[in-house]
Design an enzyme around this catalytic site. Structure first.
Site, short mmCIF file in Angstrom:
data_model
loop_
_atom_site.label_atom_id
_atom_site.label_comp_id
_atom_site.label_asym_id
_atom_site.label_seq_id
_atom_site.Cartn_x
_atom_site.Cartn_y
_atom_site.Cartn_z
CB VAL A 35 -18.62 8.67 -2.18
CG1 VAL A 35 -19.58 8.43 -3.34
CG2 VAL A 35 -17.34 9.33 -2.68
CE LYS B 85 -4.07 -1.68 2.54
NZ LYS B 85 -4.93 -1.40 3.71
CD GLU C 221 -8.47 4.57 3.70
OE1 GLU C 221 -7.32 4.94 3.41
OE2 GLU C 221 -9.37 4.44 2.86
CG ASN D 206 -11.77 8.01 4.20
OD1 ASN D 206 -10.82 8.21 3.47
ND2 ASN D 206 -12.37 6.84 4.28
CD GLU E 21 -12.84 3.67 4.45
OE1 GLU E 21 -12.02 2.91 3.91
OE2 GLU E 21 -13.55 4.47 3.81
NE ARG F 61 -12.19 11.66 1.52
CZ ARG F 61 -12.86 10.56 1.25
NH1 ARG F 61 -14.18 10.53 1.38
NH2 ARG F 61 -12.24 9.45 0.87
N GLY G 177 -8.33 5.81 -3.15
CA GLY G 177 -8.89 5.39 -4.43
C GLY G 177 -8.26 4.14 -5.00
CE LYS H 181 -15.16 2.67 0.88
NZ LYS H 181 -15.28 3.84 1.77
#
Length: 451
Positions: free
Chosen positions: A295, A158, A288, A290, A275, A292, A164, A237
């Site tokens: 989606v 990773k 991880e 996020n 997540e 923000r 993304g 996703k």
């Protein structure tokens, strides 16, 4: 009180934010590239300003231009949406320096969570379970091989920065790792300006389940339950739902509590998502964070009845959360599908001119879209053009409503992934809730080759 918000984004998320701002009587400012001049969200805003040419580094990533417009139109806050600058600590720092409210967490927290390596260390310190792997960047291919053999193949290679699915690859042998390490390192450097790589043990038959968080500036943190996000292609996703059909009530509570504890340990504020990977025994591991809005936030809104963007704005304004954990309840089931302008067989982008865009209308359908009839989808941005969210009194009802909706969709002029979505939703493993992150590779792709 926040009076005017500049939306530093485009497409459906810009339209989504504008809608809530109008509900709260907050003025909105849209910014757009030359490729987006005719986009629906531009006309929705109270004011709109051209950023520059289509390429993102000359438009949606142009920090100086965005801040200049914000000051020119006297916006007192900026909502970054998702993608672009939404997880940029540097952008957050610039907003703080200019006295503009960024609707998100503090820059130092954003920076820490923006590095997957730093995030792993922070979660480990907060006693949140993490996937076995490296605590620091791997310096070379040789070092990666040595570590992979210690962890045991297969492993996940990773990139520390970005998201993304870029810079991410499953490797099952020394030979595969030799081929993958430098190429992914270079790709991460190109996309994110950071080629740092690390390794994690691959969790077999894993599910991707995330917890939605809200935290104000007064120490109050709550979660809005989980979202199941295991249906993915290219590590990105495609279908999300809430609640998860897999985890038990006990695991749901444990994951929620762990996410809240992590947010408190970080001093996190505003909306965020932690997540997790979850194995067959419902053991969960931090993946991880996020920093923000996601989606897939609409599925959480649909089962809780809350407006997450409204709560983001209120938190950024300094208001206290008026909700306690016991005030938040699950009502029904919601599923979101991402509609991409892409070939449903190869997943390659399919830009072009949309001649017809006709999505059914019903009380169980929520449409978040960036396009309309006679709209040109350009090759400059992510190919997602819409999100279709359906609800039902339970999961069986929601799946039935989703299938009915998808078969009635009519999008002409370009290829979309709607045929893929129909096949996935109609699959027995999906209907039974047996959806791991390997679903597309194990069920959808093999079916393409046999037909």
């Amino acid at each position: 009180m926040i009076k005017k918000v500049l939306i530093a984004n485009r497409g459906e998320i810009a339209a989504r934010i504008i809608r809530t701002c109008k509900k709260l009587d907050i003025k909105t400012v849209a910014v757009f590239s030359e490729a987006d001049q005719k986009a629906p969200y531009v006309a929705m805003a109270d004011e709109s300003f051209l950023l520059g040419p289509p390429r993102v580094n000359e438009s949606y990533l142009n920090v100086d231009k965005i801040l200049s417009i914000a000051k020119e139109c006297e916006a007192d806050a900026i909502h970054p949406g998702y993608g672009f600058l939404s997880e940029s600590g540097r952008f957050a720092e610039r907003c703080e320096a200019e006295g503009i409210i960024l609707i998100g967490p503090k820059s130092e927290v954003m920076d820490m969570m923006g590095s997957k390596i730093a995030a792993r260390k922070a979660m480990k310190k907060a006693n949140i379970p993490i996937v076995p792997g490296t605590d620091d960047a791997v310096a070379s291919t040789e070092a990666a091989i040595e570590i992979a053999n210690e962890i045991g193949y297969p492993v996940m290679l990773k990139a520390s920065a970005g998201g993304g699915g870029i810079g991410m690859q499953v490797v099952s042998s020394d030979e595969e790792l030799i081929k993958a390490f430098e190429s992914n390192k270079k790709r991460a450097q190109t996309f994110f300006g950071d080629g740092s790589m690390f390794l994690e043990k691959k969790i077999d038959d894993a599910r991707h389940i995330e917890i939605q968080l809200l935290a104000d500036h007064h120490g109050n943190v709550i979660h809005l339950f989980e979202r199941e996000c295991s249906i993915q292609r290219r590590n990105q996703k495609v279908i999300e739902e809430a609640p998860s059909p897999f985890i038990s009530e006990a695991t749901r509570n444990k994951m929620g509590e762990a996410a809240v504890d992590a947010a408190k340990a970080l001093g996190y504020t505003n909306a965020g998502t932690i997540e997790f990977l979850v194995d067959e025994q419902e053991n969960f591991y931090f993946l991880e964070m996020n920093t923000r809005i996601q989606v897939e936030h609409p599925v959480t809104e649909e089962i809780t009845g809350l407006d997450i963007v409204q709560l983001q704005l209120q938190i950024a304004n300094g208001d206290r959360l008026e909700l306690n954990q016991e005030d938040v309840n699950i009502d029904g089931h919601a599923i979101e599908v991402r509609v991409y302008a892409e070939d449903p067989k190869t997943f390659f982008p399919s830009p072009g001119h949309i001649t017809t865009f006709d999505i059914p209308n019903a009380d169980y359908i929520r449409l978040e879209t960036a396009v309309s009839d006679n709209y040109d989808v350009t090759p400059f941005y992510d190919p997602m053009i819409s999100k279709i969210i359906v609800t039902g009194k339970n999961r069986i009802d929601a799946i039935s409503n989703l299938k009915r909706t998808l078969v009635q969709c009519k999008v002409e002029g370009i290829k979309t992934n709607i045929p893929m979505l129909i096949k996935v939703v109609d699959h027995e493993n999906f209907k039974s809730g047996n959806t791991t992150t390997a679903f597309v590779q194990e069920h959808y792709l093999p079916e393409l080759h046999t037909n």
